[in-house]
Design a protein around this motif. Structure first.
Motif, PDB file in Angstrom:
ATOM      1  N   HIS A 141       0.428  -0.963   0.090  1.00  0.00           N
ATOM      2  CA  HIS A 141      -0.030   0.080   0.151  1.00  0.00           C
ATOM      3  C   HIS A 141       0.781   1.258  -0.062  1.00  0.00           C
ATOM      4  N   ALA A 142       2.141   1.367   0.654  1.00  0.00           N
ATOM      5  CA  ALA A 142       2.926   2.216   1.308  1.00  0.00           C
ATOM      6  C   ALA A 142       3.637   2.541  -0.387  1.00  0.00           C
ATOM      7  N   PHE A 143       4.154   1.772  -0.518  1.00  0.00           N
ATOM      8  CA  PHE A 143       5.391   1.797  -1.894  1.00  0.00           C
ATOM      9  C   PHE A 143       4.546   1.459  -3.067  1.00  0.00           C
ATOM     10  N   GLY A 144       3.224   1.127  -3.424  1.00  0.00           N
ATOM     11  CA  GLY A 144       1.856   1.456  -4.852  1.00  0.00           C
ATOM     12  C   GLY A 144       1.407   2.918  -4.546  1.00  0.00           C
ATOM     13  N   ASN A 145       1.570   3.466  -3.395  1.00  0.00           N
ATOM     14  CA  ASN A 145       0.941   4.825  -3.579  1.00  0.00           C
ATOM     15  C   ASN A 145       2.297   5.924  -4.204  1.00  0.00           C
ATOM     16  N   VAL A 146       3.226   5.975  -3.451  1.00  0.00           N
ATOM     17  CA  VAL A 146       4.613   6.567  -3.821  1.00  0.00           C
ATOM     18  C   VAL A 146       4.849   6.494  -5.312  1.00  0.00           C
ATOM     19  N   ALA A 147       4.797   5.448  -5.829  1.00  0.00           N
ATOM     20  CA  ALA A 147       4.524   4.742  -7.592  1.00  0.00           C
ATOM     21  C   ALA A 147       3.845   5.445  -8.204  1.00  0.00           C
ATOM     22  N   LEU A 148       2.904   5.154  -7.914  1.00  0.00           N
ATOM     23  CA  LEU A 148       0.798   6.579  -8.465  1.00  0.00           C
ATOM     24  C   LEU A 148       2.105   7.864  -8.199  1.00  0.00           C
ATOM     25  N   LEU A 149       2.201   8.482  -7.216  1.00  0.00           N
ATOM     26  CA  LEU A 149       3.150   9.724  -7.070  1.00  0.00           C
ATOM     27  C   LEU A 149       3.560   9.750  -7.928  1.00  0.00           C
ATOM     28  N   TYR A 150       4.709   8.361  -8.199  1.00  0.00           N
ATOM     29  CA  TYR A 150       6.204   8.850  -9.291  1.00  0.00           C
ATOM     30  C   TYR A 150       5.552   9.423 -10.181  1.00  0.00           C
TER      31      TYR A 150
END
Length: 213
Positions: A141-150
């Motif tokens: 959940h955390a890294f997935g949302n960061v990936a969406l940001l990038y």
């Protein structure tokens, strides 16, 4: 968002992070936070609003040249700790990451995300060691949302030179994190629905391959 010193930390929060607290809050720290918020705003109000809904206060840690630091405690909603000053994209990433954890911890107040039947440990590239299923959900959940940001920052031309490689690396890590969740009956309906929309968003943007949870 308010910046706080160690003296303002609630009882029981500081365990394990006390040595890293900053001795004071200066203008550089405020400007760093403003730059990170501006980065989120550039990505879209949905990103900024998603963070601001759950992060109210930040306990400031000392910044180090070789690594950034951030974290939170499950029993202290709205409060996170992170190193400042940092670059705008680093601050934005840390805010997204810690906001994701805040949503996860709030969800657990409603009910469990897994039944407890799956007691196996699975390798987590996020920490480099085997972790139980619930920690994989937390990391995905955390890294997935960061990936969406990038992905969004690359899309609008607001990314750094490292953003493409960071997104590619996150995609590989997310594939590994997701694998034990696929078809896993130990995930509750709430657990599945917590990560399903994120999985759809990541697949739709080509960050990870298409696999239904």
């Amino acid at each position: 968002m308010d910046l706080l010193l160690a003296s303002a930390a609630p009882a029981g929060y500081s365990d394990g992070v006390q040595p890293d607290f900053a001795e004071g809050v200066d203008e550089q720290m405020y400007e760093s936070l403003k730059a990170g918020i501006a980065c989120l705003r550039s990505a879209g109000l949905s990103f900024l609003g998603w963070v601001e809904q759950v992060i109210r206060q930040i306990l400031v840690l000392r910044a180090e040249p070789t690594r950034t630091k951030s974290g939170s405690r499950s029993h202290f909603p709205g409060l996170v700790h992170m190193s400042l000053p940092e670059g705008a994209h680093v601050v934005a990433e840390n805010l997204m990451h810690e906001a994701s954890h805040q949503y996860y911890h709030l969800l657990l107040r409603i009910g469990p995300i897994h039944t407890g039947e799956d007691t196996a440990l699975y390798y987590s590239p996020a920490v480099g060691r085997p972790r139980p299923l619930d920690r994989l959900v937390l990391a995905f959940h955390a890294f997935g949302n960061v990936a969406l940001l990038y992905h969004r920052l690359l899309e609008i031309g607001f990314a750094t030179r490292e953003s493409r490689s960071q997104l590619d690396r996150l995609g590989l890590q997310l594939e590994q994190l997701r694998a034990p969740m696929v078809g896993n009956p130990a995930l509750t309906l709430m657990g599945s629905e917590f990560i399903r929309p994120l999985n759809v968003a990541l697949v739709g943007r080509g960050i990870i391959s298409e696999v239904k949870l």
